[in-house]
Design a protein around this motif. Structure first.
Motif, PDB file in Angstrom:
ATOM      1  N   SER A  90       0.856  -1.184   0.000  1.00  0.00           N
ATOM      2  CA  SER A  90       0.000   0.000   0.000  1.00  0.00           C
ATOM      3  C   SER A  90       0.893   1.236   0.000  1.00  0.00           C
ATOM      4  O   SER A  90       2.038   1.181   0.453  1.00  0.00           O
ATOM      5  N   PRO A  91       0.386   2.379  -0.471  1.00  0.00           N
ATOM      6  CA  PRO A  91       1.190   3.601  -0.426  1.00  0.00           C
ATOM      7  C   PRO A  91       1.671   3.884   0.995  1.00  0.00           C
ATOM      8  O   PRO A  91       0.893   3.836   1.941  1.00  0.00           O
ATOM      9  N   GLY A  92       2.964   4.103   1.129  1.00  0.00           N
ATOM     10  CA  GLY A  92       3.547   4.393   2.428  1.00  0.00           C
ATOM     11  C   GLY A  92       3.850   3.169   3.279  1.00  0.00           C
ATOM     12  O   GLY A  92       4.453   3.294   4.342  1.00  0.00           O
ATOM     13  N   GLU A  93       3.417   1.994   2.840  1.00  0.00           N
ATOM     14  CA  GLU A  93       3.677   0.773   3.612  1.00  0.00           C
ATOM     15  C   GLU A  93       5.160   0.423   3.549  1.00  0.00           C
ATOM     16  O   GLU A  93       5.773   0.462   2.493  1.00  0.00           O
ATOM     17  N   ARG A  94       5.711   0.094   4.692  1.00  0.00           N
ATOM     18  CA  ARG A  94       7.105  -0.357   4.756  1.00  0.00           C
ATOM     19  C   ARG A  94       7.076  -1.872   4.937  1.00  0.00           C
ATOM     20  O   ARG A  94       6.370  -2.381   5.801  1.00  0.00           O
ATOM     21  N   ILE A  95       7.828  -2.557   4.120  1.00  0.00           N
ATOM     22  CA  ILE A  95       7.837  -4.016   4.215  1.00  0.00           C
ATOM     23  C   ILE A  95       9.247  -4.519   4.497  1.00  0.00           C
ATOM     24  O   ILE A  95      10.231  -3.833   4.239  1.00  0.00           O
ATOM     25  N   ALA A  96       9.309  -5.716   5.012  1.00  0.00           N
ATOM     26  CA  ALA A  96      10.580  -6.413   5.220  1.00  0.00           C
ATOM     27  C   ALA A  96      10.397  -7.829   4.697  1.00  0.00           C
ATOM     28  O   ALA A  96       9.313  -8.406   4.806  1.00  0.00           O
ATOM     29  N   VAL A  97      11.444  -8.367   4.121  1.00  0.00           N
ATOM     30  CA  VAL A  97      11.414  -9.733   3.603  1.00  0.00           C
ATOM     31  C   VAL A  97      12.571 -10.495   4.232  1.00  0.00           C
ATOM     32  O   VAL A  97      13.719 -10.053   4.169  1.00  0.00           O
ATOM     33  N   LEU A  98      12.263 -11.608   4.854  1.00  0.00           N
ATOM     34  CA  LEU A  98      13.299 -12.471   5.411  1.00  0.00           C
ATOM     35  C   LEU A  98      13.750 -13.437   4.331  1.00  0.00           C
ATOM     36  O   LEU A  98      12.928 -14.033   3.640  1.00  0.00           O
TER      37      LEU A  98
END
Length: 106
Positions: free
Chosen positions: A87-95
């Protein structure tokens, strides 16, 4: 595909696992005790193709010199392929993990 199929059915079901990531991502069936927890806390499950996973592995190597096992690159494959759209502005992390990868065969 196991959790994805269980969400579709509304209960744990047997799901065929085929492809390069099947050994680490697809038990035959989601556990009866785990499924209610997943229903409560997992928003959704996405499927990525073997080609998506291979592209993610290649991108991880080409860009940051990380060798990842297929299952370890699956979440990144979802982002890279566009199957997961933040989503706009969403911060994600991927392991990412790679302990089940033989660098000589990579």
């Amino acid at each position: 595909p196991t959790l994805y199929r269980a969400f579709e059915a509304g209960r744990p079901v047997d799901a065929p696992a085929e492809g390069i990531a099947a050994d680490s991502l697809a038990p035959k069936r989601v556990g009866e005790m785990m499924f209610p927890i997943a229903e409560a806390y997992v928003e959704r499950s996405l499927l990525v193709s073997d080609d998506d996973i291979i592209a993610a592995q290649k991108a991880l190597w080409d860009r940051v010199r990380i060798i990842s096992e297929p299952g370890g690159a699956a979440a990144f494959a979802a982002v890279l392929s566009g199957r997961y759209q933040p989503s706009p502005g969403e911060r994600i992390a991927v392991l990412v993990c790679g302990s089940n990868t033989d660098p000589a065969k990579f």
